[in-house]
Design a protein around this motif. Structure first.
Motif, PDB file in Angstrom:
ATOM      1  N   HIS A   1       2.349   1.546  -3.432  1.00 28.57           N
ATOM      2  CA  HIS A   1       1.276   1.957  -4.336  1.00 28.57           C
ATOM      3  C   HIS A   1       1.026   3.468  -4.216  1.00 28.57           C
ATOM      4  CE1 HIS A   1      -2.426   1.451  -6.667  1.00 28.57           C
ATOM      5  NE2 HIS A   1      -2.958   2.310  -5.822  1.00 28.57           N
TER       6      HIS A   1
ATOM      7  N   MET B   1      -1.970  -2.747  -6.080  1.00 28.30           N
ATOM      8  CA  MET B   1      -2.847  -3.403  -5.106  1.00 28.30           C
ATOM      9  C   MET B   1      -3.761  -4.462  -5.721  1.00 28.30           C
ATOM     10  SD  MET B   1      -1.659  -2.302  -2.378  1.00 28.30           S
ATOM     11  CE  MET B   1      -2.780  -3.113  -1.250  1.00 28.30           C
TER      12      MET B   1
ATOM     13  N   PHE C   1       0.833  -1.200   0.000  1.00 23.81           N
ATOM     14  CA  PHE C   1       0.000   0.000   0.000  1.00 23.81           C
ATOM     15  C   PHE C   1       0.874   1.258   0.000  1.00 23.81           C
ATOM     16  CE2 PHE C   1      -2.887   3.140   1.975  1.00 23.81           C
ATOM     17  CZ  PHE C   1      -3.924   3.060   1.067  1.00 23.81           C
TER      18      PHE C   1
END
Length: 87
Positions: free
Chosen positions: A20, A38, A17
């Motif tokens: 990302h 993700m 995350f």
């Protein structure tokens, strides 16, 4: 990723995350290629996430090469810490 070996899905998720988010920020600010990292997260199959993250990192290195930017390398945590605390 040691968290894949230890099957720590929550840490893999947080790491992915974070990566990302960085990639999204660079897409918005610098116009780099968009990555949907993700989409590969599956708590029951963490090695896929590791593989895809490494693929994206390799691909993103090409973005650095395009603009003539070098990747910083650190052999110890102390070097990494000192670098970021001084920038």
């Amino acid at each position: 990723m040691n968290s894949v070996i230890t099957n720590d899905a929550s840490y893999v998720f947080l790491s992915a995350f974070g990566a990302h988010g960085y990639l999204e920020e660079m897409t918005m600010e610098k116009g780099t290629k968009k990555y949907d990292l993700m989409q590969y997260f599956d708590a029951s199959n963490l090695p896929v996430m590791k593989e895809k993250l490494l693929e994206v990192m390799h691909d993103y290195l090409e973005e650095y090469d395009k603009v003539g930017r070098e990747v910083e390398h650190f052999t110890t945590f102390e070097q990494l810490y000192a670098y970021y605390m001084n920038h």
